[in-house]
Design a protein around this motif. Sequence first.
Motif, PDB file in Angstrom:
ATOM      1  N   LEU A  40       0.832  -1.200   0.000  1.00 27.86           N
ATOM      2  CA  LEU A  40       0.000   0.000   0.000  1.00 27.86           C
ATOM      3  C   LEU A  40       0.867   1.251   0.000  1.00 27.86           C
ATOM      4  O   LEU A  40       0.579   2.228  -0.709  1.00 27.86           O
ATOM      5  N   ASN A  41       1.943   1.229   0.780  1.00 30.65           N
ATOM      6  CA  ASN A  41       2.856   2.367   0.821  1.00 30.65           C
ATOM      7  C   ASN A  41       3.464   2.621  -0.553  1.00 30.65           C
ATOM      8  O   ASN A  41       3.543   3.771  -1.003  1.00 30.65           O
ATOM      9  N   ASP A  42       3.895   1.562  -1.238  1.00 30.64           N
ATOM     10  CA  ASP A  42       4.454   1.719  -2.580  1.00 30.64           C
ATOM     11  C   ASP A  42       3.434   2.339  -3.527  1.00 30.64           C
ATOM     12  O   ASP A  42       3.754   3.239  -4.309  1.00 30.64           O
ATOM     13  N   SER A  43       2.198   1.859  -3.438  1.00 35.60           N
ATOM     14  CA  SER A  43       1.131   2.374  -4.284  1.00 35.60           C
ATOM     15  C   SER A  43       0.874   3.852  -3.994  1.00 35.60           C
ATOM     16  O   SER A  43       0.729   4.667  -4.906  1.00 35.60           O
ATOM     17  N   LEU A  44       0.845   4.203  -2.718  1.00 35.47           N
ATOM     18  CA  LEU A  44       0.602   5.592  -2.335  1.00 35.47           C
ATOM     19  C   LEU A  44       1.765   6.497  -2.732  1.00 35.47           C
ATOM     20  O   LEU A  44       1.549   7.656  -3.125  1.00 35.47           O
ATOM     21  N   GLN A  45       2.990   5.992  -2.655  1.00 35.46           N
ATOM     22  CA  GLN A  45       4.144   6.778  -3.091  1.00 35.46           C
ATOM     23  C   GLN A  45       4.068   7.076  -4.583  1.00 35.46           C
ATOM     24  O   GLN A  45       4.370   8.178  -5.030  1.00 35.46           O
ATOM     25  N   PHE A  46       3.639   6.083  -5.368  1.00 35.40           N
ATOM     26  CA  PHE A  46       3.483   6.279  -6.807  1.00 35.40           C
ATOM     27  C   PHE A  46       2.387   7.313  -7.074  1.00 35.40           C
ATOM     28  O   PHE A  46       2.547   8.205  -7.918  1.00 35.40           O
ATOM     29  N   GLU A  47       1.275   7.201  -6.347  1.00 34.81           N
ATOM     30  CA  GLU A  47       0.174   8.149  -6.526  1.00 34.81           C
ATOM     31  C   GLU A  47       0.611   9.553  -6.136  1.00 34.81           C
ATOM     32  O   GLU A  47       0.283  10.530  -6.822  1.00 34.81           O
ATOM     33  N   LEU A  48       1.354   9.671  -5.046  1.00 28.82           N
ATOM     34  CA  LEU A  48       1.855  10.975  -4.616  1.00 28.82           C
ATOM     35  C   LEU A  48       2.761  11.588  -5.678  1.00 28.82           C
ATOM     36  O   LEU A  48       2.659  12.779  -5.988  1.00 28.82           O
TER      37      LEU A  48
END
Length: 77
Positions: A40-48
């Motif tokens: 989830l963190n990786d996904s959120l970092q990409f979205e950010l």
Amino acid sequence: MKRFVKYLPLALLCLACDNSVVSRAEYDALLSEKQQLEGLNDSLQFELSSLKIYVERLEEENNELVEELKHTPCNPR
């Protein structure tokens, strides 16, 4: 003897800590949750990162519009 005295506070601290054993099921559940949170963190970092690029683009467009507005003749009524 000096070495023993040097490590005595650390040994006492370890003895004072709760040494409860975590069951394998709890450990596996926590490990699974950790992996999910990392994903989830990786996904959120990409979205950010994508949102930062989008904001930069909007700021550039906004600056272009401000400059265009500055050079647009005013039509007083």
